[in-house]
Motif scaffolding. Structure first.
Motif: not given
Length: 186
Positions: A65-74, A120-125
């Motif tokens: 997948l093409a993307a902005k070169p920004i690593i997103d971490i949860l 938080e661990h149980d967040a809908r997001a």
């Protein structure tokens, strides 16, 4: 939901204010998973002894997948309001606070190439991020739709990165709805 130590914030704090989109969409870079792994280890070390989960999310987590070169971490924590349990450690590890809002904190590298989203661990997001990531990893049609949408949107000028993100919402919600429907059938 665990008991919180204090009430959460009720308004958005966007440190530094709105920022224009200054990066474009890049073809998938096979180095993105390694960059995630480096930051996962950095975060794990900073938050040692705390109950956290760490996952690679966003477009850079989806092969092809093409993307902005920004690593997103949860990163998930027990209590988002207990910032003393995680925020100081993340700041000490070299990240900078960008967003503080109800249920969510976001820190990033000074270079702005890594965004660490804390919930938080149980967040809908949390479920939503993982649901979208997993759907894009496994469904070529939705992956192509999402990439096409991002490329079309990037043709416009965006004075605020958040406005660009909001413009993708309808497509993201449709993809997640298909993923939920498929999950319900399995």
């Amino acid at each position: 939901m665990p008991a919180r130590r204090r009430p959460d914030v009720t308004s958005l704090e966007l440190v530094g204010g709105p920022e224009p989109v200054t990066v474009g969409i890049h073809d998938h870079d096979p180095s993105w998973p390694a960059a995630f792994a480096d930051h996962r280890d950095r975060i794990r070390l900073a938050l040692a002894g705390r109950h956290v989960d760490i996952a690679h999310i966003g477009s850079t987590s989806v092969p092809g997948l093409a993307a902005k070169p920004i690593i997103d971490i949860l990163v998930t924590v027990d209590d988002i309001t207990a910032e003393e349990d995680y925020l100081d450690a993340l700041l000490g590890a070299g990240y900078e606070l960008r967003v503080r809002e109800a249920g969510h904190r976001m820190v990033r590298t000074p270079e702005r190439d890594v965004h660490v989203h804390v919930y938080e661990h149980d967040a809908r997001a949390v479920d939503d991020y993982l649901l979208l990531r997993d759907r894009l990893r496994t469904d070529a049609t939705d992956r192509a739709l999402y990439e096409r949408t991002k490329r079309e949107l990037m043709q416009r000028g965006w004075d605020d990165m958040n406005t660009y993100a909001d413009a993708k919402t309808a497509v993201i919600e449709a993809i997640k709805e298909r993923a939920r429907a498929e999950r319900g059938r399995s």
